[in-house]
Design a protein around this motif. Structure first.
Motif, PDB file in Angstrom:
ATOM      1  N   HIS A  49      -7.379  10.559  -4.866  1.00  0.00           N
ATOM      2  CA  HIS A  49      -6.541  11.512  -5.606  1.00  0.00           C
ATOM      3  C   HIS A  49      -7.089  11.902  -6.970  1.00  0.00           C
ATOM      4  N   HIS A  77      -9.855  13.877  -0.500  1.00  0.00           N
ATOM      5  CA  HIS A  77      -8.446  13.991  -0.106  1.00  0.00           C
ATOM      6  C   HIS A  77      -8.305  14.942   1.081  1.00  0.00           C
ATOM      7  N   HIS A  83       0.338  16.806   4.223  1.00  0.00           N
ATOM      8  CA  HIS A  83      -0.297  16.032   3.153  1.00  0.00           C
ATOM      9  C   HIS A  83      -1.514  16.797   2.635  1.00  0.00           C
ATOM     10  N   CYS A 129      -0.808  16.017  -5.565  1.00  0.00           N
ATOM     11  CA  CYS A 129      -0.656  15.746  -4.130  1.00  0.00           C
ATOM     12  C   CYS A 129       0.834  15.805  -3.783  1.00  0.00           C
ATOM     13  N   HIS A 132       1.760  11.955  -3.052  1.00  0.00           N
ATOM     14  CA  HIS A 132       1.372  10.824  -3.897  1.00  0.00           C
ATOM     15  C   HIS A 132       1.375  11.098  -5.392  1.00  0.00           C
TER      16      HIS A 132
END
Ligand SMILES: [Fe+2]
Length: 141
Positions: A49, A77, A83, A129, A132
């Motif tokens: 990330h 990523h 996601h 993200c 996250h």
């Protein structure tokens, strides 16, 4: 409805459509600012990330090619339906100078900008993200 009013409604509808993201905003479930727990030993998730900022050569007009990839040390990523990195911001000494909005599956975490680095001390990038949260990395110029 008069013709003039109908044209106004059509123009506003067109603006609303072109400004919308393709993804469902409800997929963004985490907007927390994240910290690397142990900066000397980041985890794979933290590498994945963290923005990686590369400053290229300066051109004749004094602008350097600055590239931001999301993921460090080759841990990239993903960009899948549920996601992905939905936004990247680039800051120069705390001021936003570039950003990228990204779509799941269609685009992956990357931003590039030509930056006049003459009076900049620190470049920072924020990676957002949807699952996250927000990760920041900085480099001295
Ligand atoms: Fe993620």
């Amino acid at each position: 409805m008069k013709r003039r009013d109908a044209l106004k409604v059509a123009a506003l509808a067109a603006l609303a459509i072109t400004g919308a993201s393709a993804y469902d905003e409800k997929l963004i479930v985490n907007k927390q600012k994240m910290q690397i727990k142990d900066p000397a030993n980041p985890t794979e998730t933290e590498f994945k990330h963290s923005p990686e900022i590369k400053i290229g050569a300066i051109d004749a007009q004094g602008f350097a090619l600055v590239e931001v990839n999301i993921g460090q040390k080759g841990v990239i990523h993903p960009s899948v339906a549920n996601h992905w990195i939905y936004e990247i911001e680039l800051h120069a000494d705390g001021k936003k100078i570039a950003s990228a909005s990204l779509e799941p599956i269609a685009s992956r975490g990357y931003l590039a900008a030509r930056v006049n680095t003459k009076d900049i001390k620190v470049l920072s990038a924020i990676s957002r993200c949807n699952l996250h949260g927000d990760y920041t990395a900085s480099v001295n110029v």
